[in-house]
Design an enzyme around this catalytic site. Structure first.
Site, PDB file in Angstrom:
ATOM      1  N   PRO A   2     103.853   7.623  91.899  1.00 50.35           N
ATOM      2  CA  PRO A   2     102.360   7.204  91.302  1.00 50.35           C
ATOM      3  C   PRO A   2     102.661   5.779  90.545  1.00 50.35           C
ATOM      4  O   PRO A   2     103.198   5.718  89.661  1.00 50.35           O
ATOM      5  CB  PRO A   2     101.627   8.390  90.833  1.00 50.35           C
ATOM      6  CG  PRO A   2     102.577   9.458  90.639  1.00 50.35           C
ATOM      7  CD  PRO A   2     103.971   9.097  91.253  1.00 50.35           C
ATOM      8  N   GLU A   3     101.908   4.880  91.258  1.00 50.81           N
ATOM      9  CA  GLU A   3     101.930   3.512  90.320  1.00 50.81           C
ATOM     10  C   GLU A   3     100.660   3.625  89.730  1.00 50.81           C
ATOM     11  O   GLU A   3      99.603   4.425  89.762  1.00 50.81           O
ATOM     12  CB  GLU A   3     102.171   2.267  91.274  1.00 50.81           C
ATOM     13  CG  GLU A   3     103.530   2.440  91.882  1.00 50.81           C
ATOM     14  CD  GLU A   3     104.250   1.220  91.798  1.00 50.81           C
ATOM     15  OE1 GLU A   3     104.272   0.266  90.753  1.00 50.81           O
ATOM     16  OE2 GLU A   3     105.357   1.036  92.611  1.00 50.81           O
TER      17      GLU A   3
END
Ligand SMILES: [Zn+2]
Length: 269
Positions: A2-3
């Protein structure tokens, strides 16, 4: 992984719990990236949630006396279930109980974390972080000052959380392509104009990704159960040998700091 846009999406989804009472927290597996402080966690009962915010890729749940700091790591997800639901999954490590719902932290690879602290701003995870990539304190003047003492190349600089937070590998490649700057160039040689281009493209791309609910890798599920999508068009990332959308030359892939970098030799210099 997840960014920042996925973390922001997650934060917005769980912000429904702001103002609600956190009844208790159950830790099924404390062996996350850092061992969870179960002793302190157990003291939480009937605690009102004052705010849910994000700093870099951390989600901060502020209670009256404590702040919970959550990081999703490589594979972490949060999902919301009705309190009566038994739809548990493998790797559900932490469950937060509310009156009508439970919020579940699931993390197959356990690179995520849960900390509890009285002082989040002094916490070791947060104290040395640079500005947010889509906020006004990340601007051309700031960047131009900051790069003077750096001997690294542009991409490494952007991915260092001490300089600016939340720019992962995908976004670093896309930002440098959009700004027309080679990932191999030493950052200290950027002009003020280059800095402005990097900042403008960072603001644009991060905000676009947040607006679209984040790009997404196979492990990310939005908390409401919808699988996320790669919604922003990627111009270079993952496109080795394919035509540059700008000049039709093939996109190159090189390795920098053990990570793949994608760029166009002609459009970026
Ligand atoms: Zn090109």
């Amino acid at each position: 992984m997840p960014e920042l846009p996925e973390v922001e999406t997650t934060k917005r989804a769980i912000a429904v719990f702001e103002g609600q009472v956190l009844k208790k927290i159950e830790v099924h597996n404390p062996n996350l990236r850092w061992a969870v402080d179960c002793k302190t966690i157990k003291t939480i009962n009937e605690a009102k949630i004052l705010s849910i915010t994000r700093r870099a890729k951390y989600i901060l749940i502020q209670l009256k006396n404590y702040c919970l700091i959550i990081h999703l790591g490589m594979t972490g997800t949060m999902r919301i279930l009705p309190i009566e639901s038994n739809a548990t999954r493998k790797h559900d490590h932490v469950v937060f109980y509310f009156a009508k719902h439970k919020l579940i932290f699931n993390d197959a690879r356990r690179f995520g974390s849960l900390h509890i602290t009285k002082s989040p701003s002094n916490h070791f995870l947060l104290s040395a972080l640079g500005p947010e990539p889509n906020q006004s304190d990340f601007n051309a003047d700031f960047l131009y000052q900051k790069i003077k003492t750096s001997n690294t190349h542009t991409k490494s600089f952007l991915m260092n959380q001490k300089n600016v937070v939340g720019i992962g590998n995908i976004y670093a490649c896309e930002i440098l392509f959009a700004a027309g700057i080679s990932p191999r160039r030493k950052i200290k040689y950027l002009t003020k104009k280059d800095c402005r281009a990097v900042v403008d493209q960072t603001h644009r791309i991060i905000n676009l990704a947040i607006e679209k609910g984040g790009t997404t890798l196979q492990d990310f599920y939005a908390p409401d159960g919808n699988k996320g999508y790669f919604k922003i068009e990627l111009n270079v990332y993952g496109r080795e040998h394919q035509e540059c959308r700008n000049c039709q030359n093939p996109i190159k892939r090189i390795i920098q700091n053990q990570r793949s970098t994608f760029f166009c030799k002609k459009c970026q210099n």
